[in-house]
Scaffold this active site. Sequence first.
Site, PDB file in Angstrom:
ATOM      1  N   ALA A 103      16.349  26.108  47.386  1.00 61.06           N
ATOM      2  CA  ALA A 103      14.880  25.812  48.273  1.00 61.06           C
ATOM      3  C   ALA A 103      14.709  24.279  48.422  1.00 61.06           C
ATOM      4  CB  ALA A 103      13.947  26.323  47.310  1.00 61.06           C
ATOM      5  N   GLU A 104      14.856  23.453  47.261  1.00 57.14           N
ATOM      6  CA  GLU A 104      14.449  22.051  47.389  1.00 57.14           C
ATOM      7  C   GLU A 104      15.369  21.323  48.297  1.00 57.14           C
ATOM      8  OE1 GLU A 104      12.940  18.362  44.776  1.00 57.14           O
ATOM      9  OE2 GLU A 104      13.136  20.443  43.725  1.00 57.14           O
ATOM     10  N   THR A 105      16.823  21.780  48.196  1.00 54.93           N
ATOM     11  CA  THR A 105      17.847  21.041  49.258  1.00 54.93           C
ATOM     12  C   THR A 105      17.228  21.207  50.702  1.00 54.93           C
ATOM     13  OG1 THR A 105      19.363  21.367  47.531  1.00 54.93           O
ATOM     14  CG2 THR A 105      20.225  20.927  49.884  1.00 54.93           C
TER      15      THR A 105
END
Length: 175
Positions: free
Chosen positions: A90-92
């Site tokens: 998700a953060e990527t």
Amino acid sequence: MHAKDTRSGSPLTGSPIRALPGNYEQELADAHVPDHIRPWLAESGVGALVVKLGIVFEELSAERSVATMPVEGNTQIAGILHGGASAALAETLGSFSATLHAGPGKIAMGIDLNATHHRPASTGVVRGVCTAIHLGRTTTSHEIVIKDESGRRLCTARITNLLRNLPQEVAQAAR
């Protein structure tokens, strides 16, 4: 699916952060980074964690990004997808999208990430779809929905990124 940068007339050039010189051509190809985005990542690659997790991009833009990740190799002791691996996917996606929105000479820095894990996955490949909620001048917010191969929602995440100018010497080196 085809990856795209939907910002009009704004080709991405330079790397947001300069890594030690290296040849990341194969790494970018293995991660399926779209050709038009490769110059942006030519000096840094996609990052060691993206490689380690096996993240493969299908689409990259400020408004929408999509990537897959195998469950195998990213599990916790119970044999299910590790929540941290879902959060990293998700953060990527959210950070790449925010950086594409920010444009050359700027960087996105995550200031908030939350993830709700709805159900486990123990096999196969998961797909994260990142959709812009807010694309501002100083912040962005994206929602990321991660589903299994059957289309069942595994995780819902939201990331907020702060957009900042790169330090002058880094921005000049990236040109």
